[in-house]
Design a protein around this motif. Structure first.
Motif, PDB file in Angstrom:
ATOM      1  N   ARG A   7       2.055   7.040  -6.669  1.00 51.46           N
ATOM      2  CA  ARG A   7       1.135   8.123  -7.022  1.00 51.46           C
ATOM      3  C   ARG A   7       1.729   9.498  -6.724  1.00 51.46           C
ATOM      4  O   ARG A   7       1.723  10.385  -7.574  1.00 51.46           O
ATOM      5  CB  ARG A   7      -0.196   7.949  -6.260  1.00 51.46           C
ATOM      6  CG  ARG A   7      -1.174   9.076  -6.488  1.00 51.46           C
ATOM      7  CD  ARG A   7      -1.636   9.093  -7.951  1.00 51.46           C
ATOM      8  NE  ARG A   7      -2.436  10.260  -8.222  1.00 51.46           N
ATOM      9  CZ  ARG A   7      -2.034  11.273  -9.009  1.00 51.46           C
ATOM     10  NH1 ARG A   7      -0.869  11.254  -9.593  1.00 51.46           N
ATOM     11  NH2 ARG A   7      -2.834  12.300  -9.216  1.00 51.46           N
ATOM     12  N   TRP A   8       2.233   9.691  -5.507  1.00 48.32           N
ATOM     13  CA  TRP A   8       2.621  11.035  -5.069  1.00 48.32           C
ATOM     14  C   TRP A   8       4.040  11.426  -5.456  1.00 48.32           C
ATOM     15  O   TRP A   8       4.301  12.614  -5.678  1.00 48.32           O
ATOM     16  CB  TRP A   8       2.406  11.188  -3.576  1.00 48.32           C
ATOM     17  CG  TRP A   8       0.947  11.147  -3.261  1.00 48.32           C
ATOM     18  CD1 TRP A   8       0.260  10.104  -2.712  1.00 48.32           C
ATOM     19  CD2 TRP A   8      -0.018  12.156  -3.554  1.00 48.32           C
ATOM     20  NE1 TRP A   8      -1.081  10.402  -2.623  1.00 48.32           N
ATOM     21  CE2 TRP A   8      -1.277  11.673  -3.140  1.00 48.32           C
ATOM     22  CE3 TRP A   8       0.047  13.418  -4.116  1.00 48.32           C
ATOM     23  CZ2 TRP A   8      -2.448  12.408  -3.255  1.00 48.32           C
ATOM     24  CZ3 TRP A   8      -1.119  14.148  -4.233  1.00 48.32           C
ATOM     25  CH2 TRP A   8      -2.347  13.636  -3.808  1.00 48.32           C
ATOM     26  N   MET A  27      -5.490  -0.479  -6.624  1.00 47.67           N
ATOM     27  CA  MET A  27      -6.266  -0.283  -5.393  1.00 47.67           C
ATOM     28  C   MET A  27      -6.768  -1.616  -4.838  1.00 47.67           C
ATOM     29  O   MET A  27      -6.685  -1.858  -3.628  1.00 47.67           O
ATOM     30  CB  MET A  27      -7.437   0.664  -5.652  1.00 47.67           C
ATOM     31  CG  MET A  27      -7.012   2.025  -6.165  1.00 47.67           C
ATOM     32  SD  MET A  27      -5.905   2.883  -5.056  1.00 47.67           S
ATOM     33  CE  MET A  27      -7.063   3.394  -3.834  1.00 47.67           C
ATOM     34  N   ILE A  83       1.187   4.317  -2.790  1.00 47.36           N
ATOM     35  CA  ILE A  83       1.049   5.741  -2.463  1.00 47.36           C
ATOM     36  C   ILE A  83       2.271   6.505  -2.984  1.00 47.36           C
ATOM     37  O   ILE A  83       2.148   7.589  -3.567  1.00 47.36           O
ATOM     38  CB  ILE A  83       0.861   5.934  -0.942  1.00 47.36           C
ATOM     39  CG1 ILE A  83      -0.491   5.379  -0.510  1.00 47.36           C
ATOM     40  CG2 ILE A  83       1.005   7.407  -0.553  1.00 47.36           C
ATOM     41  CD1 ILE A  83      -0.662   5.244   0.996  1.00 47.36           C
ATOM     42  N   TRP A  84       3.450   5.932  -2.795  1.00 45.26           N
ATOM     43  CA  TRP A  84       4.685   6.527  -3.327  1.00 45.26           C
ATOM     44  C   TRP A  84       4.585   6.653  -4.849  1.00 45.26           C
ATOM     45  O   TRP A  84       4.936   7.693  -5.408  1.00 45.26           O
ATOM     46  CB  TRP A  84       5.882   5.650  -2.941  1.00 45.26           C
ATOM     47  CG  TRP A  84       7.200   6.201  -3.377  1.00 45.26           C
ATOM     48  CD1 TRP A  84       7.781   6.075  -4.612  1.00 45.26           C
ATOM     49  CD2 TRP A  84       8.102   6.982  -2.600  1.00 45.26           C
ATOM     50  NE1 TRP A  84       8.995   6.718  -4.623  1.00 45.26           N
ATOM     51  CE2 TRP A  84       9.204   7.283  -3.404  1.00 45.26           C
ATOM     52  CE3 TRP A  84       8.081   7.441  -1.281  1.00 45.26           C
ATOM     53  CZ2 TRP A  84      10.295   8.025  -2.945  1.00 45.26           C
ATOM     54  CZ3 TRP A  84       9.161   8.180  -0.830  1.00 45.26           C
ATOM     55  CH2 TRP A  84      10.241   8.465  -1.664  1.00 45.26           C
ATOM     56  N   ALA A 109       0.822  -1.210   0.000  1.00 43.72           N
ATOM     57  CA  ALA A 109       0.000   0.000   0.000  1.00 43.72           C
ATOM     58  C   ALA A 109       0.859   1.265   0.000  1.00 43.72           C
ATOM     59  O   ALA A 109       0.595   2.210  -0.760  1.00 43.72           O
ATOM     60  CB  ALA A 109      -0.935  -0.003   1.213  1.00 43.72           C
ATOM     61  N   VAL A 110       1.908   1.300   0.819  1.00 44.42           N
ATOM     62  CA  VAL A 110       2.772   2.480   0.878  1.00 44.42           C
ATOM     63  C   VAL A 110       3.510   2.665  -0.448  1.00 44.42           C
ATOM     64  O   VAL A 110       3.664   3.792  -0.930  1.00 44.42           O
ATOM     65  CB  VAL A 110       3.750   2.395   2.069  1.00 44.42           C
ATOM     66  CG1 VAL A 110       4.776   3.517   2.030  1.00 44.42           C
ATOM     67  CG2 VAL A 110       2.971   2.437   3.384  1.00 44.42           C
TER      68      VAL A 110
END
Length: 111
Positions: free
Chosen positions: A78-79, A90, A75-76, A71-72
């Protein structure tokens, strides 16, 4: 509440690992300065230390950590990398996090 604390510790651990791997990637693939390898060593040392903070067996800790790492990492993606996540990304993250929760929340008699 215990699950939230464990998940947050895993998230910080994952961030330390990702940073420790991303910085050398920048040096090797994008020609960034070699001094970035110094915070790499600190980040990877922090990653290892954070994994030792869990009271369960190492293998179980690593297995549960893997779910949060997925999950992290997304997120990495994406951001930091600016990649739009797909519904498959997802769904995979949700499945990984459910797996982590099952491992962490198992009855203590499971040993």
């Amino acid at each position: 509440m215990e699950l939230v604390k464990i998940a947050l510790l895993f998230a910080v651990t994952a961030l330390a690992e990702i940073i420790g791997c991303y910085l050398p990637w920048l040096v090797l693939k994008q020609g960034k300065p070699a001094w970035l390898l110094l915070p790499t060593a600190v980040s990877l040392g922090l990653f290892v230390w954070l994994l030792t903070l869990h009271p369960t067996a190492a293998g179980r800790t690593y297995a549960a950590y893997g779910g949060v790492y997925v999950a992290v990492a997304l997120i990495w993606l994406r951001w930091v990398d600016g990649v739009v996540l797909t519904r498959w990304d997802m769904a995979g993250a949700v499945i990984a996090l459910v797996g982590m929760a099952i491992i962490v929340l198992q009855p203590s008699a499971a040993g």
